[in-house]
Design an enzyme around this catalytic site. Sequence first.
Site, short mmCIF file in Angstrom:
data_model
loop_
_atom_site.label_atom_id
_atom_site.label_comp_id
_atom_site.label_asym_id
_atom_site.label_seq_id
_atom_site.Cartn_x
_atom_site.Cartn_y
_atom_site.Cartn_z
N GLU A 184 -9.89 -3.89 -0.35
CA GLU A 184 -10.24 -4.10 1.07
C GLU A 184 -11.56 -3.47 1.50
OE1 GLU A 184 -7.24 -3.09 0.00
OE2 GLU A 184 -6.05 -4.91 0.33
N ARG A 238 -1.88 -15.75 -4.96
CA ARG A 238 -2.49 -15.47 -6.27
C ARG A 238 -2.56 -16.73 -7.14
NH1 ARG A 238 -1.04 -9.27 -7.90
NH2 ARG A 238 -0.33 -8.59 -5.87
N GLU A 253 3.21 -13.85 -2.58
CA GLU A 253 2.34 -13.49 -3.71
C GLU A 253 2.03 -14.71 -4.58
OE1 GLU A 253 0.91 -10.73 -3.89
OE2 GLU A 253 2.18 -9.26 -2.86
N ASP A 283 -1.28 -7.84 7.85
CA ASP A 283 -2.71 -7.94 7.52
C ASP A 283 -3.27 -9.36 7.38
OD1 ASP A 283 -1.19 -8.14 5.21
OD2 ASP A 283 -2.21 -6.58 4.09
C1 DMJ Z 1 -3.94 -8.36 -2.21
O1 DMJ Z 1 -2.98 -8.92 -3.02
C2 DMJ Z 1 -4.19 -9.24 -1.02
O2 DMJ Z 1 -5.43 -8.93 -0.50
C3 DMJ Z 1 -3.12 -9.11 0.03
O3 DMJ Z 1 -3.43 -9.85 1.20
C4 DMJ Z 1 -2.85 -7.69 0.42
N1 DMJ Z 1 -3.40 -6.75 -0.44
C5 DMJ Z 1 -3.53 -6.95 -1.84
C6 DMJ Z 1 -4.48 -5.96 -2.45
O4 DMJ Z 1 -4.50 -4.72 -1.85
#
Ligand code: DMJ
Length: 571
Positions: free
Chosen positions: A462, A163, A159, A288
Amino acid sequence: MSFLQSSFGRSKLRWAPWLLGLILSLWIIGPFLVNYRSRVDRLPEHQPPQRVHPPPPPPLPRPPTAGAPPSDWAERAHQVRQAFLHAYEGYRKHAWGHDELKPLTGEGVNNFNGWGVTLFDSLDTMWIMGHWDHYQEAVEFVAKAKFQMAEDAYAPFFETVIRYLGGLLSAYALSGTEVFLSRASDLGKMLLPAFDTPSGFPMYAINTMTGKTRPGWTGNVLWAECLSNQVEYKYLAHLTGYNDFLRKPENIMAKMYNANVSGIFPTQWDIGNGRPINTQHSVGAYADSAHEYLLKQWLLTNRTEPKVRDLYIESASAIIKNLLYVTPNRKLLYVTDTSNGIPTHNFEHLSCFLPGLLALGAHTLGDALSSRDREMHMFAARGLAYTCFVTYDDQRTGLGPDEMRMKKWENTEDGKWLQHYERWEKEGRPGSVPPGVGEVERAKGNDRDYSATKAAYLLRPETVESFFILWQTTGDERWRERGWKVFQAIQKHTRTEFGYASVGTVDSPLPTPRNEMPSFFLAETLKYLYLLFMDEDILPLDQWVFNTEAHPIPVFNWFNWEKTLYNITTA
Ligand code: DMJ
């Protein structure tokens, strides 16, 4: 009278001093001229593709004409810009310096290191939307950031990279404001000890002061955690020339190339020996963004690293073959996960990034995909994004649930999309599109072919992210119209006095709000909606690569010296 004048003054050799002077000058400046010429010749290779740094600020949408309904896209973009302002000003007024805003009570909460994650995640959105006063104030906040923490606290590596680091790098690339690069470099270095494991895969969390690390709940590492730092660190290495920024994440890629995994990479890996430890295949949580970063690493370095491109092609094709299903009645196309090859038929909101990724791949991979595969990837993208939309449109709020259980066929194999696709091809492609891609009627009652297993809408991006990429790659206005519907539902059901709130139950006329406004709502959801509605192509997909938190990073070419220093092999 000088010596030269006396010796040569009236003789036939009186031009000799000039000749000597000319030879001497050529001897001195000649090498410079040759060098300059060859530097000029090399320039095109050294140029990042068509980028001026920093590019001029993007245009703003037209403000609404007094009293007129928001009938055109500029006015819709303007409404998203105002929505961002409402969310950010709520954060600024009630949660300044904290990580996130609690939108029901108007308080701050520290859930991502306490450094102000909403502000860092919002920097580039503010730049793109032209919220200059807030942007300027945020620069001053970032300039003072030290990324400190108590001795017993830990920053989640994944994260923090996507971020904070992603936010800083993108803001730097867009604005050229140097302090963002300095802070990115500080933070990038403070996080590096996370890679110091026997495998080189990153630990779940790290203390930025002591460098101490700790594992996550699995005790090992998720595939998404392994492969969601390469875009950020590669760009940081390119900007700073600091070897470790590239060496450590590239070491992970080397493990992937040598892992001998054919098709989809499993979700959990051993942090000791660097080998897979389960047989779960997924594009949702745990995996993902790793799928995303296979394609995006290739795009980021201007399509020069074919090894990573080939991993993407292999895994995307295996996803289409093994994880895509259609429901028996409405023929909704969905992607699920499997354990030991057995599908669960769960479909996560998180997986709704996949259609955008497939469309981006089909659009950029050229001859690396056969024309049949390119068309199939594109059909899969359209069908999946449409299902994501349907799961919103079916609900009373118009917002999509976080997770669903999809209805399966009596014989599970009969639901595999590839079987339907191949039959459609054999039958001479009846209708214009294969099963799972056409539009369906809005569900009446419970006849939906799925049920929500997690009924909350968490302000996630998404679905609209995929709409944006599909709009960019197909020019089909229906993706914008669908995005507009989603935005209206967000406005109607999630807006609070202080900001925007996740809701607990999407299929209810009065959904229960939750006291949370995740930073990705400002970084991603509102940014993608804004870009979807803007008529100008502010960030062309062949020049910018969005990290998994929607932070655009510019495409670049490795310099020759970097290739040598970092041992990069390019095509
Ligand atoms: C986000 O923080 C990013 O897109 C991450 O890869 C997975 N999903 C969250 C939001 O749903």
